[in-house]
Design a protein around this motif. Sequence first.
Motif, short mmCIF file in Angstrom:
data_model
loop_
_atom_site.label_atom_id
_atom_site.label_comp_id
_atom_site.label_asym_id
_atom_site.label_seq_id
_atom_site.Cartn_x
_atom_site.Cartn_y
_atom_site.Cartn_z
N ARG A 1 0.85 -1.22 0.00
CA ARG A 1 0.00 0.00 0.00
C ARG A 1 0.88 1.26 0.00
N THR A 2 1.95 1.23 0.78
CA THR A 2 2.87 2.36 0.83
C THR A 2 3.53 2.58 -0.53
N LEU A 3 3.95 1.49 -1.17
CA LEU A 3 4.57 1.60 -2.49
C LEU A 3 3.57 2.14 -3.52
N ARG B 1 0.93 4.00 -2.89
CA ARG B 1 0.63 5.40 -2.57
C ARG B 1 1.74 6.31 -3.08
N SER B 2 2.99 5.89 -2.91
CA SER B 2 4.10 6.73 -3.38
C SER B 2 4.17 6.75 -4.91
N GLY B 3 3.56 5.74 -5.55
CA GLY B 3 3.52 5.71 -7.01
C GLY B 3 2.36 6.50 -7.58
N GLY B 4 1.56 7.13 -6.73
CA GLY B 4 0.46 7.96 -7.19
C GLY B 4 -0.82 7.21 -7.48
N SER C 1 5.34 -1.39 -8.38
CA SER C 1 5.18 -1.62 -6.94
C SER C 1 5.36 -3.09 -6.60
N GLU D 1 8.25 -4.65 -4.29
CA GLU D 1 7.84 -5.44 -3.13
C GLU D 1 8.53 -6.81 -3.14
#
Length: 154
Positions: free
Chosen positions: A58-60, A62-65, A118, A122
């Motif tokens: 989820r963090t990856l 989110r940072s990927g837009g 992502s 991961e």
Amino acid sequence: MRWAVRVALILGTVLGIGLVLREGLGPILALLGAAGWVLLWLVPLHLLPLLLDVVGWRTLLRSGGAAPSLLGPTRLLVIAAVREAVNRLLPVANIGGEIVGIRMLCQAGGEVAAVAASVVVEVLLTIISQLLFAAAGVLLLLHLTGQVGLATDL
């Protein structure tokens, strides 16, 4: 495509019933009885690492837009469970699950490049963490035994 899933479900169910009938229900229940109720702890204990994977993924994303609608923890948990099931149950060299996960998230509206990136990151981070965990285990084993011998030296 849905008919193929239904056919696979029916074939899998028939195969499972056939295997139980072939081996007999008694030996299967005896094995489960020998394992005891402790066996049921595997499900919630396995859910914890899966949830941690979802948090990282989820963090990856989110940072990927990625759109916030894609980042629901329940959706990502289901996709992560499907990914793992495909990797564990099908002989696809532990890459088929990732492809299925990418496809599921893209069908929900995710951008292919961001979702694929992502998943690649991961998987890379998972490999690195497993490598570090194994190295720590080897170092602890060497420390506790005080020996650096090989199995062939015995």
